[in-house]
Design a protein around this motif. Structure first.
Motif, PDB file in Angstrom:
ATOM      1  N   SER A 178       0.984  -1.162   0.052  1.00  0.00           N
ATOM      2  CA  SER A 178       0.176   0.134  -0.137  1.00  0.00           C
ATOM      3  C   SER A 178       0.883   1.338   0.115  1.00  0.00           C
ATOM      4  CB  SER A 178      -0.938  -0.032   1.391  1.00  0.00           C
ATOM      5  OG  SER A 178      -0.217   0.160   2.420  1.00  0.00           O
ATOM      6  N   GLY A 179       0.315   2.338  -0.175  1.00  0.00           N
ATOM      7  CA  GLY A 179       0.982   3.739   0.128  1.00  0.00           C
ATOM      8  C   GLY A 179       1.427   4.323  -1.331  1.00  0.00           C
ATOM      9  N   LEU A 180       0.866   3.707  -2.194  1.00  0.00           N
ATOM     10  CA  LEU A 180       0.880   4.357  -3.690  1.00  0.00           C
ATOM     11  C   LEU A 180      -0.117   5.232  -4.005  1.00  0.00           C
ATOM     12  CD1 LEU A 180       2.733   1.651  -5.691  1.00  0.00           C
ATOM     13  CD2 LEU A 180       3.748   3.942  -5.147  1.00  0.00           C
ATOM     14  N   PRO A 181      -0.074   6.543  -4.912  1.00  0.00           N
ATOM     15  CA  PRO A 181      -1.412   7.195  -5.181  1.00  0.00           C
ATOM     16  C   PRO A 181      -2.143   6.755  -6.011  1.00  0.00           C
ATOM     17  CG  PRO A 181       0.567   7.866  -6.123  1.00  0.00           C
ATOM     18  CD  PRO A 181       1.002   6.893  -5.291  1.00  0.00           C
ATOM     19  N   GLY A 182      -2.695   5.486  -5.795  1.00  0.00           N
ATOM     20  CA  GLY A 182      -3.723   4.798  -6.483  1.00  0.00           C
ATOM     21  C   GLY A 182      -3.599   3.247  -6.334  1.00  0.00           C
ATOM     22  N   LEU A 183      -4.721   2.391  -6.586  1.00  0.00           N
ATOM     23  CA  LEU A 183      -4.731   1.120  -6.367  1.00  0.00           C
ATOM     24  C   LEU A 183      -3.608   0.271  -7.261  1.00  0.00           C
ATOM     25  CD1 LEU A 183      -6.481  -1.395  -5.005  1.00  0.00           C
ATOM     26  CD2 LEU A 183      -7.215  -1.813  -7.414  1.00  0.00           C
ATOM     27  N   ILE A 184      -2.824  -0.637  -6.604  1.00  0.00           N
ATOM     28  CA  ILE A 184      -1.972  -1.547  -7.269  1.00  0.00           C
ATOM     29  C   ILE A 184      -2.496  -2.595  -8.171  1.00  0.00           C
ATOM     30  CG2 ILE A 184       0.115  -3.102  -6.677  1.00  0.00           C
ATOM     31  CD1 ILE A 184       0.627  -1.489  -4.251  1.00  0.00           C
ATOM     32  N   VAL A 185      -2.345  -2.449  -9.456  1.00  0.00           N
ATOM     33  CA  VAL A 185      -2.955  -3.298 -10.155  1.00  0.00           C
ATOM     34  C   VAL A 185      -2.078  -4.645 -10.210  1.00  0.00           C
ATOM     35  CG1 VAL A 185      -3.776  -3.761 -12.651  1.00  0.00           C
ATOM     36  CG2 VAL A 185      -4.273  -1.412 -11.449  1.00  0.00           C
ATOM     37  N   LYS A 186      -0.650  -4.481 -10.252  1.00  0.00           N
ATOM     38  CA  LYS A 186       0.298  -5.613 -10.432  1.00  0.00           C
ATOM     39  C   LYS A 186       1.399  -5.398  -9.461  1.00  0.00           C
ATOM     40  CE  LYS A 186       2.880  -8.187 -13.895  1.00  0.00           C
ATOM     41  NZ  LYS A 186       2.755  -9.522 -13.826  1.00  0.00           N
ATOM     42  N   VAL A 187       1.734  -6.517  -8.788  1.00  0.00           N
ATOM     43  CA  VAL A 187       3.050  -6.309  -7.991  1.00  0.00           C
ATOM     44  C   VAL A 187       3.807  -7.495  -8.112  1.00  0.00           C
ATOM     45  CG1 VAL A 187       1.881  -6.837  -5.858  1.00  0.00           C
ATOM     46  CG2 VAL A 187       4.086  -5.574  -5.867  1.00  0.00           C
ATOM     47  N   GLU A 188       5.070  -7.863  -8.330  1.00  0.00           N
ATOM     48  CA  GLU A 188       5.902  -8.848  -8.748  1.00  0.00           C
ATOM     49  C   GLU A 188       7.188  -8.518  -7.913  1.00  0.00           C
ATOM     50  OE1 GLU A 188       6.286 -10.325 -12.517  1.00  0.00           O
ATOM     51  OE2 GLU A 188       7.213  -8.786 -13.090  1.00  0.00           O
ATOM     52  N   ASP A 189       7.956  -9.736  -7.299  1.00  0.00           N
ATOM     53  CA  ASP A 189       9.301  -9.457  -6.735  1.00  0.00           C
ATOM     54  C   ASP A 189      10.341  -9.534  -8.048  1.00  0.00           C
ATOM     55  OD1 ASP A 189      10.871 -12.360  -6.211  1.00  0.00           O
ATOM     56  OD2 ASP A 189       8.922 -12.262  -6.958  1.00  0.00           O
ATOM     57  N   GLU A 190      11.495  -9.352  -8.144  1.00  0.00           N
ATOM     58  CA  GLU A 190      12.411  -9.037  -9.034  1.00  0.00           C
ATOM     59  C   GLU A 190      12.613 -10.422  -9.733  1.00  0.00           C
ATOM     60  OE1 GLU A 190      16.716  -6.679  -9.569  1.00  0.00           O
ATOM     61  OE2 GLU A 190      16.343  -7.956  -7.725  1.00  0.00           O
ATOM     62  N   LYS A 191      12.724 -11.369  -8.857  1.00  0.00           N
ATOM     63  CA  LYS A 191      13.019 -12.778  -9.360  1.00  0.00           C
ATOM     64  C   LYS A 191      11.847 -13.346  -9.968  1.00  0.00           C
ATOM     65  CE  LYS A 191      16.848 -13.887  -6.406  1.00  0.00           C
ATOM     66  NZ  LYS A 191      17.564 -14.691  -5.425  1.00  0.00           N
ATOM     67  N   GLY A 192      10.540 -12.813 -10.047  1.00  0.00           N
ATOM     68  CA  GLY A 192       9.580 -13.395 -10.325  1.00  0.00           C
ATOM     69  C   GLY A 192       9.051 -14.703  -9.390  1.00  0.00           C
ATOM     70  N   ASP A 193       9.475 -14.789  -8.328  1.00  0.00           N
ATOM     71  CA  ASP A 193       8.729 -16.089  -7.542  1.00  0.00           C
ATOM     72  C   ASP A 193       7.400 -15.804  -7.003  1.00  0.00           C
ATOM     73  OD1 ASP A 193      11.213 -17.381  -7.683  1.00  0.00           O
ATOM     74  OD2 ASP A 193      12.087 -16.536  -5.598  1.00  0.00           O
ATOM     75  N   TYR A 194       6.965 -14.448  -6.856  1.00  0.00           N
ATOM     76  CA  TYR A 194       5.653 -14.081  -6.505  1.00  0.00           C
ATOM     77  C   TYR A 194       5.169 -12.986  -7.095  1.00  0.00           C
ATOM     78  CZ  TYR A 194       6.268 -16.751  -2.160  1.00  0.00           C
ATOM     79  OH  TYR A 194       6.638 -17.762  -1.457  1.00  0.00           O
ATOM     80  N   SER A 195       3.827 -12.978  -7.745  1.00  0.00           N
ATOM     81  CA  SER A 195       3.333 -11.893  -8.263  1.00  0.00           C
ATOM     82  C   SER A 195       1.698 -11.997  -8.054  1.00  0.00           C
ATOM     83  CB  SER A 195       3.336 -12.011 -10.031  1.00  0.00           C
ATOM     84  OG  SER A 195       2.682 -13.263 -10.236  1.00  0.00           O
ATOM     85  N   PHE A 196       1.022 -10.626  -8.098  1.00  0.00           N
ATOM     86  CA  PHE A 196      -0.021 -10.543  -7.698  1.00  0.00           C
ATOM     87  C   PHE A 196      -0.767  -9.641  -8.904  1.00  0.00           C
ATOM     88  CE2 PHE A 196       2.056 -10.918  -3.969  1.00  0.00           C
ATOM     89  CZ  PHE A 196       1.254 -11.740  -3.042  1.00  0.00           C
ATOM     90  N   ASP A 197      -1.804 -10.079  -9.574  1.00  0.00           N
ATOM     91  CA  ASP A 197      -2.237  -9.612 -10.888  1.00  0.00           C
ATOM     92  C   ASP A 197      -3.669  -9.417 -10.739  1.00  0.00           C
ATOM     93  OD1 ASP A 197       0.035  -9.621 -13.128  1.00  0.00           O
ATOM     94  OD2 ASP A 197       0.312 -11.402 -11.545  1.00  0.00           O
ATOM     95  N   LEU A 198      -4.340  -8.268 -10.881  1.00  0.00           N
ATOM     96  CA  LEU A 198      -5.743  -7.957 -10.756  1.00  0.00           C
ATOM     97  C   LEU A 198      -6.410  -8.690 -11.915  1.00  0.00           C
ATOM     98  CD1 LEU A 198      -8.048  -6.257  -9.296  1.00  0.00           C
ATOM     99  CD2 LEU A 198      -7.436  -4.376 -10.564  1.00  0.00           C
ATOM    100  N   LYS A 199      -7.324  -9.197 -11.657  1.00  0.00           N
ATOM    101  CA  LYS A 199      -8.350  -9.787 -12.773  1.00  0.00           C
ATOM    102  C   LYS A 199      -9.816  -9.427 -12.887  1.00  0.00           C
ATOM    103  CE  LYS A 199      -4.819 -12.328 -14.121  1.00  0.00           C
ATOM    104  NZ  LYS A 199      -4.379 -12.008 -15.679  1.00  0.00           N
ATOM    105  N   GLU A 200     -10.367  -8.846 -11.936  1.00  0.00           N
ATOM    106  CA  GLU A 200     -11.765  -8.509 -11.721  1.00  0.00           C
ATOM    107  C   GLU A 200     -12.153  -7.657 -10.524  1.00  0.00           C
ATOM    108  OE1 GLU A 200     -15.978 -11.170 -11.604  1.00  0.00           O
ATOM    109  OE2 GLU A 200     -13.793 -12.133 -11.347  1.00  0.00           O
TER     110      GLU A 200
END
Length: 287
Positions: A178-200
């Motif tokens: 949290s803490g960005l000026p708007g909703l986070i639609v996607k976030v992932e770590d540098e290595k690609g081990d974890y990612s969260f992608d908005l779908k609906e």
């Protein structure tokens, strides 16, 4: 003169229309909103990532992030308790086994992030004692229907990249982000081990309640939670046998009339829990 008055009237009506649309937009976002994320988790560095859906439910007061499978599991158990029907097929509960066992609640007023997870029969929770320091980057990209901007941060031993949109007026995101000026639609770590992608996105009547009906709800510091979690991973059955371990827990489960079957069941459970802990060698929070 009539033409001038007509122009003034048209301008007035346009202003009213813009104000109405603004109020309708504000009213729409003031309702409870559910954002469905697809979560990819490489919890075991030697295996393929696990893919699950998770919900970020937001109201005017708070938000809750939790796994879809957990909600379905809890709903099934709650229905069984309310109808006192405990003869449902327990093997069917395997479909609700999830890597997202936790829930995360963010209080908008206090800016507090509370993490809750079960250890044996008890639900432990702590307030996050770390903050996010974001660096907003100039890069922009359209993700789905949203115009997004990139940002980066380091958190819990990983470097993260996030894409947020100001089209959705929520200073929030999946997991603890949290803490960005708007909703986070996607976030992932540098290595690609974890990612969260908005779908609906959808409207909901109310946010769920995850207060535990079994065992105790125990508030601790984050460091104490990690200690208890480590103890559980090394000797899980002690938490069931000794009231949750170290005085933190619910009474041990009742003994079966068939002591041999009960011993076998406990052994199988212990082996499974230790195997799961061993396979979780690449957790989201590395430190």
């Amino acid at each position: 003169m009539g033409k001038f008055n007509h122009q003034k009237e048209n301008l007035y009506m346009k202003k009213i229309g813009i104000l109405f649309l603004g109020l309708m937009s504000a009213f729409s976002f003031s309702q409870n909103t559910r954002f469905v994320y697809q979560v990819s988790m490489k919890t075991d560095s030697t295996a393929a990532p696990k893919i699950e859906n998770a919900y970020l439910d937001i109201s005017t007061e708070k938000s809750i992030f939790y796994g879809e499978k957990r909600m379905k599991r809890d709903s099934t158990i709650r229905q069984a308790m309310e109808t006192r029907n405990f003869n449902f097929d327990r093997n069917s509960m395997e479909q609700f086994r999830t890597a997202i066992t936790y829930s995360i609640e963010k209080n908008h007023a206090t800016k507090t992030i509370s993490y809750k997870d079960r250890i044996a029969r008890d639900q432990y929770w702590y307030d996050e004692d770390r903050t996010f320091t974001w660096k907003i980057l100039p890069e922009t990209v359209k993700i789905g229907e949203y115009e997004t901007q990139k940002a980066e941060t380091t958190f819990a031993g990983r470097k993260w990249f996030a894409w947020f949109t100001q089209d959705l007026p929520f200073i929030d995101g999946p997991y603890k982000f949290s803490g960005l000026p708007g909703l986070i639609v996607k976030v992932e770590d540098e290595k690609g081990d974890y990612s969260f992608d908005l779908k609906e996105t959808k409207k909901i009547a109310e946010l769920p309640n995850f207060e535990s009906r079994f065992g105790n709800n125990i508030k601790v510091k984050r460091s104490e939670f990690l200690k208890q979690q480590e103890k559980f991973n090394k000797d899980p059955m002690s938490f069931f046998q000794n009231q949750g371990g170290g005085g933190f827990g619910a009474p041990a489960p009742p003994q079966s009339r068939d002591n041999s079957n009960e011993a076998d069941r406990r052994k199988r459970m212990e082996e499974r829990l230790k195997e799961e802990a061993k396979a979780n060698n690449n957790p989201l929070e590395k430190n």
